[in-house]
Design an enzyme around this catalytic site. Sequence first.
Site, short mmCIF file in Angstrom:
data_model
loop_
_atom_site.label_atom_id
_atom_site.label_comp_id
_atom_site.label_asym_id
_atom_site.label_seq_id
_atom_site.Cartn_x
_atom_site.Cartn_y
_atom_site.Cartn_z
N LEU A 472 0.82 -1.22 0.00
CA LEU A 472 0.00 0.00 0.00
C LEU A 472 0.85 1.26 0.00
O LEU A 472 0.58 2.21 0.73
CB LEU A 472 -0.97 -0.01 1.19
CG LEU A 472 -1.89 -1.23 1.26
CD1 LEU A 472 -2.67 -1.24 2.56
CD2 LEU A 472 -2.85 -1.26 0.07
N HIS A 473 1.87 1.27 -0.86
CA HIS A 473 2.75 2.43 -0.95
C HIS A 473 2.86 2.97 -2.37
O HIS A 473 3.97 3.23 -2.87
CB HIS A 473 4.15 2.07 -0.43
CG HIS A 473 4.15 1.53 0.96
ND1 HIS A 473 5.14 0.67 1.43
CD2 HIS A 473 3.29 1.70 1.99
CE1 HIS A 473 4.88 0.35 2.67
NE2 HIS A 473 3.75 0.96 3.04
N PRO A 474 1.75 3.17 -3.10
CA PRO A 474 1.85 3.74 -4.45
C PRO A 474 2.42 5.15 -4.38
O PRO A 474 2.10 5.92 -3.48
CB PRO A 474 0.40 3.72 -4.94
CG PRO A 474 -0.43 3.79 -3.69
CD PRO A 474 0.34 3.00 -2.67
#
Length: 572
Positions: A472-474
Amino acid sequence: MTQTTYDYVIVGGGSAGSVLANRLSDGGQSSVLVLEAGRSDYPWDLFIQMPAALTFPSGNPFYDWRYESDPEPHMGGRRVAHARGKVLGGSSSINGMIFQRGNPLDYERWGADAGMESWDFAHCLPYFNRMENALAADPDDELRGHSGPLVLERGPATNPLFQAFFAAAQEAGYPLTDDVNGYRQEGFAAFDRNVHKGQRLSASRAYLRPEFGRKNLTVLTRALVTKVNFKGNVATGVTYRRNGKTHQVTAGEVILAGGAINTPQLLQLSGVGNASHLNSLGINSVVNLPGVGENLQDHLEVYIQHACTQPVSMQPALDLWRYPLIGLQWMLGRKGPAATNHFEGGGFVRSNEDVAYPNLMFHFLPVAVRYDGQKADAKHGYQVHIGPMYSDARGSLKIKSTDPTVHPSMLFNYLSTDQDRREWVEAIHVARDILGQSAMGPFNGGELSPGRSVQTDAEILDWVARDAETALHPSCTAKMGPDSDPMAVVNPLDMTVHGTRGLRVVDASAMPYVTNGNIYAPVMMLAEKAADLIAGKAPLAPQHAEFYRHGVSPLERGGSVPAAAAAVAAKG
């Protein structure tokens, strides 16, 4: 249709937007409007405020925009779900509450690019310190902040499984460190967390809600911005939908803070992006910026799960019949299993000698459960989350409709490069080596996932392709860089979008490279620094502090030996 004028309109009330709203409205001289498309982060909402409830918002349409990738060609064509916060506070209201700055060499990498000199570690460190109140850090540590709005509590990591894991890491040849956010990131330690007094401390709770009484600050939720309005190349305001009606607002400055997915989507919808792609959708080009939506980066991770032979894990807390008592314990005293995010410790290591700083991140949990709440079939269990941190895989994001409610096309290209595949194989070997040490022996009931059938490099890569999830690190879809860089989108000196006036970007999309850890802390730092640049304030003076570099001592670089470095040297 209504129309109002503000000095600043901030699109997005998430992590970066909360910081900007606080700092730009400070002093009462500038009027600030925050437009958040999601709902409010109500204080009574247990799914947001209770740390251990973090599995419930993910995938829930009330809290999560529920993005997903296009079919990933190197992952069997499967789509990877991407949770993003649909609520005030953004993803900081639904994430795992892990606070990691990244390695100082991440920012040295940023600052080494042409035109990016003001984003090296010395220039970023004062802003990390300004935002932090690191309760567990030494009050004299110049590398940590001690009076900022982000109160950081160190995970207790007192469960015997944590202690066994740290001992196993040492047996495998990896060091402990006092603070992964301090002098030495490399090693294993308890983690700083955005949990304060048993409750989630989101960006909204830390920065935005305390200032709701300011007369010059207006926050509207359920307000979906559909377009940035331009006169020529000058941003004049935005159009948004709220309560079934369309509104326009004019602004001296429009600041996009919607995150690495929404910001490039809104830029493209507004005519800023690759002109040929926009024209193919019938959108008139305002500025031809081919870098919008490109350079997409992320972290991928897997869970290595073990059964536990002793009744010391948190697995029983996952039993549904226990939920009422656990919830009551939290509501009455902010205590018990619900008062922690359970990501209380882990570490960073180098998987090979070709990398200058850690390329693998570990999160250890005294429970075996997936992020969506799916628990392993074991009475007791534990797990590590593991994945490479700075893959050279690059993806892209493109709108596929002029309808702002249609999610854009996203392709991350996970596992598409030789480096990525090599480091994934190394990651699994390193994790298994640690979990197989004698210190874990008294608890080791055998590997549940991936299991004995996954042994060869090819089998490992096949399992990762089938099982991995996004961490969850775009990020990096509107990267900072000088206008001489044809793929740069944001001016690093003032955060303006190249070729425009009155339009700025401040969020994870502006990062040029993803950092080697959870990206919440870097985004908050970026917003703190950007707030000064936007307000026309003199940036904080660079802070040239020593930090650990593998194989190089401070004296070899001609620097002094700080207390933290001396302590590391004394430990060997």
